[in-house]
Design an enzyme around this catalytic site. Structure first.
Site, PDB file in Angstrom:
ATOM      1  N   HIS A  63       2.970   3.333  -9.015  1.00  0.00           N
ATOM      2  CA  HIS A  63       2.844   1.891  -9.277  1.00  0.00           C
ATOM      3  C   HIS A  63       4.091   1.358  -9.977  1.00  0.00           C
ATOM      4  O   HIS A  63       4.548   0.254  -9.694  1.00  0.00           O
ATOM      5  CB  HIS A  63       1.592   1.599 -10.112  1.00  0.00           C
ATOM      6  CG  HIS A  63       0.315   1.963  -9.417  1.00  0.00           C
ATOM      7  ND1 HIS A  63       0.054   1.606  -8.115  1.00  0.00           N
ATOM      8  CD2 HIS A  63      -0.770   2.668  -9.829  1.00  0.00           C
ATOM      9  CE1 HIS A  63      -1.131   2.072  -7.760  1.00  0.00           C
ATOM     10  NE2 HIS A  63      -1.651   2.724  -8.786  1.00  0.00           N
ATOM     11  N   LEU A  90      11.124 -20.424  -4.296  1.00  0.00           N
ATOM     12  CA  LEU A  90      10.016 -19.600  -3.803  1.00  0.00           C
ATOM     13  C   LEU A  90       8.764 -19.754  -4.675  1.00  0.00           C
ATOM     14  O   LEU A  90       8.863 -19.739  -5.904  1.00  0.00           O
ATOM     15  CB  LEU A  90      10.455 -18.127  -3.829  1.00  0.00           C
ATOM     16  CG  LEU A  90       9.373 -17.089  -3.533  1.00  0.00           C
ATOM     17  CD1 LEU A  90       9.013 -17.088  -2.051  1.00  0.00           C
ATOM     18  CD2 LEU A  90       9.823 -15.682  -3.956  1.00  0.00           C
ATOM     19  N   ASP A 135       0.843  -1.209   0.000  1.00  0.00           N
ATOM     20  CA  ASP A 135       0.000   0.000   0.000  1.00  0.00           C
ATOM     21  C   ASP A 135       0.869   1.247   0.000  1.00  0.00           C
ATOM     22  O   ASP A 135       1.961   1.257   0.567  1.00  0.00           O
ATOM     23  CB  ASP A 135      -0.887  -0.031   1.258  1.00  0.00           C
ATOM     24  CG  ASP A 135      -2.060   0.911   1.142  1.00  0.00           C
ATOM     25  OD1 ASP A 135      -2.292   1.465   0.054  1.00  0.00           O
ATOM     26  OD2 ASP A 135      -2.736   1.106   2.165  1.00  0.00           O
TER      27      ASP A 135
HETATM   28  C1  FPP Z   1      -1.519   0.133  -3.542  1.00  0.00           C
HETATM   29  O1  FPP Z   1      -1.167   1.502  -3.542  1.00  0.00           O
HETATM   30  C2  FPP Z   1      -1.100  -0.537  -4.762  1.00  0.00           C
HETATM   31  C3  FPP Z   1      -1.905  -1.169  -5.672  1.00  0.00           C
HETATM   32  C4  FPP Z   1      -3.373  -1.231  -5.558  1.00  0.00           C
HETATM   33  C5  FPP Z   1      -1.358  -1.784  -6.875  1.00  0.00           C
HETATM   34  C6  FPP Z   1      -0.194  -2.688  -6.626  1.00  0.00           C
HETATM   35  C7  FPP Z   1       0.343  -3.076  -7.922  1.00  0.00           C
HETATM   36  C8  FPP Z   1       1.654  -3.055  -8.267  1.00  0.00           C
HETATM   37  C9  FPP Z   1       2.760  -2.696  -7.351  1.00  0.00           C
HETATM   38  C10 FPP Z   1       1.996  -3.445  -9.650  1.00  0.00           C
HETATM   39  C11 FPP Z   1       1.821  -4.937  -9.816  1.00  0.00           C
HETATM   40  C12 FPP Z   1       3.026  -5.606 -10.225  1.00  0.00           C
HETATM   41  C13 FPP Z   1       3.450  -6.856  -9.926  1.00  0.00           C
HETATM   42  C14 FPP Z   1       4.478  -7.427 -10.808  1.00  0.00           C
HETATM   43  C15 FPP Z   1       2.995  -7.677  -8.791  1.00  0.00           C
HETATM   44  P1  FPP Z   1      -2.329   2.576  -3.602  1.00  0.00           P
HETATM   45  O2  FPP Z   1      -2.530   2.953  -5.023  1.00  0.00           O
HETATM   46  O3  FPP Z   1      -3.524   2.051  -2.894  1.00  0.00           O
HETATM   47  O4  FPP Z   1      -1.669   3.750  -2.809  1.00  0.00           O
HETATM   48  P2  FPP Z   1      -2.417   4.870  -1.942  1.00  0.00           P
HETATM   49  O5  FPP Z   1      -3.116   4.144  -0.827  1.00  0.00           O
HETATM   50  O6  FPP Z   1      -1.288   5.714  -1.463  1.00  0.00           O
HETATM   51  O7  FPP Z   1      -3.351   5.586  -2.860  1.00  0.00           O
END
Ligand code: FPP
Length: 255
Positions: free
Chosen positions: A43, A137, A26
């Site tokens: 992201h 893993l 997060d």
């Molecule tokens: C949370 O931050 C993040 C997500 C919902 C997306 C996670 C996805 C990735 C890191 C890319 C996927 C890649 C792989 C290879 C697994 P948020 O957007 O909720 O952040 P905020 O709470 O600060 O708005």
């Protein structure tokens, strides 16, 4: 300063390594906003953190790492952000496939990936098939996942099986129910890490986390590195897990 070699040695010197670590990644959006950048850049940097943590998990011989990559609720984000996350996911899977193979990582998913765009879903399925015999893993991406939906589906399938006399209602216990979940065959998480300081479970592995230890850090996901990961594992190794029982005499630390 990087402590990871020291931390790694400390972790490996103990016997109570977690078998399954789950992470709610997060803070990508906030990381980007604090720099005046679009959320999608957050992201992109989140993917860099994913790479570091997968490597670190392999370094300590962790058997299973589950990353909450996309929840069913995440579809409600702006279309442009959803499509950027999806693009990143497929691009990363394709780009990192050789690295996964070289590092003996087995890729699996939990969630409804059939609902993802077919051409792209096939990239994932191909990576899953090509890494299926790897023995290091297991990297489990929770994708289009909802803990409640997973439980509801299990209930629906059990009800059908009861109607067809495949299972008796009185025989439904923990073990039987677990077999109807999407995580069938995987151990429950020993440790949940959530970044960015939020203290919620957010519909993640609801059944499976009955006795999971929780570690929350204020670090935003794109900044989360090997040292942070190892510190969470060391913290876990120092905890006393009782699973609802009382402490027995002698040391049950970390059991
Ligand atoms: C949370 O931050 C993040 C997500 C919902 C997306 C996670 C996805 C990735 C890191 C890319 C996927 C890649 C792989 C290879 C697994 P948020 O957007 O909720 O952040 P905020 O709470 O600060 O708005």
């Amino acid at each position: 300063m990087a402590f990871h070699e020291e931390y790694k040695a400390q972790i490996l010197s103990k016997s109570n390594l977690p078998e399954h670590v789950a992470i709610i990644m997060d803070g990508n959006g906030r990381w980007a906003r604090s720099r005046g950048l679009p959320r999608t850049v957050g992201h992109e940097h989140g993917v860099k953190a994913v790479k570091k943590i997968v490597q670190a998990a392999g370094d300590i011989n962790l058997p299973l790492l589950t990353l909450y990559t996309f929840s069913t609720e995440n579809w409600k984000r702006p279309k442009s952000e959803v499509s950027a996350i999806m693009k990143l996911l497929y691009k990363t899977t394709r780009r990192e496939l050789n690295e996964l193979l070289e590092n003996n990582v087995r890729l699996i998913t939990t969630g409804d990936i059939e609902a993802l765009a077919p051409s792209r879903r096939d990239i994932l399925k191909d990576a899953i098939a090509r890494t299926a015999n790897n023995t290091g893993l297991t990297l489990n991406l929770a994708l289009n996942y909802s803990g409640r939906l997973e439980i509801l589906r299990a209930v629906r399938n059990i009800v059908k099986d009861v109607a067809q006399n495949k299972v008796k209602a009185d025989d439904i216990d923990d073990a039987v129910f677990t077999r109807y979940l999407q995580t069938n065959g995987l151990p429950d998480p020993d440790l949940l890490i959530r970044t960015s300081g939020e203290r919620r479970i957010s519909n993640f592995l609801l059944w499976q986390m009955a006795y999971t230890e929780i570690f929350v850090t204020d670090v935003l996901w794109p900044d989360f590195d090997e040292d942070d990961f190892f510190r969470a594992i060391i913290d876990f190794q120092g905890r006393e897990r009782r699973f609802g029982k009382i402490k027995t005499t002698g040391s049950s630390k970390g059991s």
